[in-house]
Scaffold this motif. Sequence first.
Motif, PDB file in Angstrom:
ATOM      1  N   ILE A  59      21.399  -8.264 -17.317  1.00  0.00           N
ATOM      2  CA  ILE A  59      21.811  -7.135 -16.474  1.00  0.00           C
ATOM      3  C   ILE A  59      22.721  -7.584 -15.336  1.00  0.00           C
ATOM      4  CG2 ILE A  59      20.951  -5.362 -14.889  1.00  0.00           C
ATOM      5  CD1 ILE A  59      18.508  -5.078 -16.677  1.00  0.00           C
ATOM      6  N   PHE A  60      22.397  -8.686 -14.711  1.00  0.00           N
ATOM      7  CA  PHE A  60      23.205  -9.186 -13.594  1.00  0.00           C
ATOM      8  C   PHE A  60      24.088 -10.362 -14.011  1.00  0.00           C
ATOM      9  CE2 PHE A  60      19.393  -7.346 -11.547  1.00  0.00           C
ATOM     10  CZ  PHE A  60      20.015  -6.387 -10.772  1.00  0.00           C
ATOM     11  N   GLY A  61      24.340 -10.492 -15.309  1.00  0.00           N
ATOM     12  CA  GLY A  61      25.051 -11.663 -15.796  1.00  0.00           C
ATOM     13  C   GLY A  61      24.050 -12.768 -16.088  1.00  0.00           C
ATOM     14  N   HIS A  62      24.544 -13.928 -16.466  1.00  0.00           N
ATOM     15  CA  HIS A  62      23.642 -15.019 -16.792  1.00  0.00           C
ATOM     16  C   HIS A  62      24.352 -16.355 -16.616  1.00  0.00           C
ATOM     17  CE1 HIS A  62      21.402 -17.823 -19.465  1.00  0.00           C
ATOM     18  NE2 HIS A  62      20.377 -17.202 -18.936  1.00  0.00           N
ATOM     19  N   GLY A  63      23.639 -17.299 -16.006  1.00  0.00           N
ATOM     20  CA  GLY A  63      24.160 -18.660 -15.886  1.00  0.00           C
ATOM     21  C   GLY A  63      25.036 -18.907 -14.683  1.00  0.00           C
ATOM     22  N   GLY A  64      25.287 -17.887 -13.866  1.00  0.00           N
ATOM     23  CA  GLY A  64      26.170 -18.074 -12.719  1.00  0.00           C
ATOM     24  C   GLY A  64      25.632 -19.069 -11.713  1.00  0.00           C
ATOM     25  N   ALA A  65      24.329 -19.008 -11.447  1.00  0.00           N
ATOM     26  CA  ALA A  65      23.735 -19.926 -10.470  1.00  0.00           C
ATOM     27  C   ALA A  65      23.729 -21.361 -10.988  1.00  0.00           C
ATOM     28  CB  ALA A  65      22.315 -19.471 -10.127  1.00  0.00           C
ATOM     29  N   ARG A  66      23.432 -21.524 -12.283  1.00  0.00           N
ATOM     30  CA  ARG A  66      23.458 -22.870 -12.862  1.00  0.00           C
ATOM     31  C   ARG A  66      24.853 -23.484 -12.749  1.00  0.00           C
ATOM     32  NH1 ARG A  66      20.527 -25.579 -16.866  1.00  0.00           N
ATOM     33  NH2 ARG A  66      19.299 -23.715 -17.344  1.00  0.00           N
ATOM     34  N   LEU A  67      25.873 -22.699 -13.096  1.00  0.00           N
ATOM     35  CA  LEU A  67      27.249 -23.190 -13.024  1.00  0.00           C
ATOM     36  C   LEU A  67      27.630 -23.535 -11.595  1.00  0.00           C
ATOM     37  CD1 LEU A  67      29.875 -23.723 -14.571  1.00  0.00           C
ATOM     38  CD2 LEU A  67      30.506 -21.326 -14.184  1.00  0.00           C
ATOM     39  N   ASP A  68      27.220 -22.694 -10.653  1.00  0.00           N
ATOM     40  CA  ASP A  68      27.533 -22.935  -9.246  1.00  0.00           C
ATOM     41  C   ASP A  68      26.843 -24.204  -8.740  1.00  0.00           C
ATOM     42  OD1 ASP A  68      29.265 -21.226  -7.541  1.00  0.00           O
ATOM     43  OD2 ASP A  68      27.631 -21.469  -6.108  1.00  0.00           O
ATOM     44  N   ALA A  69      25.603 -24.405  -9.140  1.00  0.00           N
ATOM     45  CA  ALA A  69      24.876 -25.606  -8.733  1.00  0.00           C
ATOM     46  C   ALA A  69      25.559 -26.861  -9.277  1.00  0.00           C
ATOM     47  CB  ALA A  69      23.433 -25.527  -9.225  1.00  0.00           C
TER      48      ALA A  69
END
Length: 262
Positions: free
Chosen positions: A186-196
């Motif tokens: 719903i809110f996308g996926h994997g954005g936080a992992r990529l940012d980290a």
Amino acid sequence: MRHIVAVASGKGGVGKSTTSCNLALGFAALGLKVGILDADIYGPSQQKLFGLRGKPRLLGPRMLEPLERFGVKVMSIGFLVEEDNAMVWRGPMVISAITQMLREVAWNDLDILVVDLPPGTGDAQLTMAQQTPLAGAVIVSTPQDIALIDARRGIEMFKKVNVPILGLIENMASFCCPACNHVTPIFGHGGARLDAEKRGIPFLGEIPLDMVIRQTSDDGRPIVATDPEGVHAKHYIGIARQLWMSITTGATARPAPRIVIE
């Protein structure tokens, strides 16, 4: 208290307080002595999440006894004001309240104190960073870009005050339909992992958007306390274990100050 960990987010509404609550319970599940300080003066949540009511008992002229449930000691401004009362306070009053709840509460012997910070990069964050020896900060964000933009601001703020970033948690990472089991980001996926990965900070894991987590939180029966063997509780306990290992091994120790003479 041996270690103090701040849980923060640049943006509101990303589930930071629910994450703080369940991380504290995750530390308790590891056999640690745990407390949680609700430093969100304008929007306290921990009294609701832990299902606690009543006022802290006065132990002395200026010392309060924290309330306790599920093996975690809890202190929140929500215990001291009416639930619908708006806290119309300026910065110095907020700083004073946080300092009092930190120093004038009988926390006694704790292995770790989790601090649930309000959204943003204001007075509460600076107070904790400057007045306490933080072991580090955990950043909570949803995967969407609009939340990650504010999460980056939070990361940069802690770096400026030399507080180690213990890691980034992606909350509400995906939604599994209970009727058909179809998973929807719903809110996308994997954005936080990529940012980290881009910023070279630990990625601590994903927490799904799930009705059970929401229901147990609203009922004051957090998922880690009421279903410790469930899949969601194991996510939180696993993150708590990662954090504890990181803190105790000194992998994210605060760097010593550097003196520059000009």
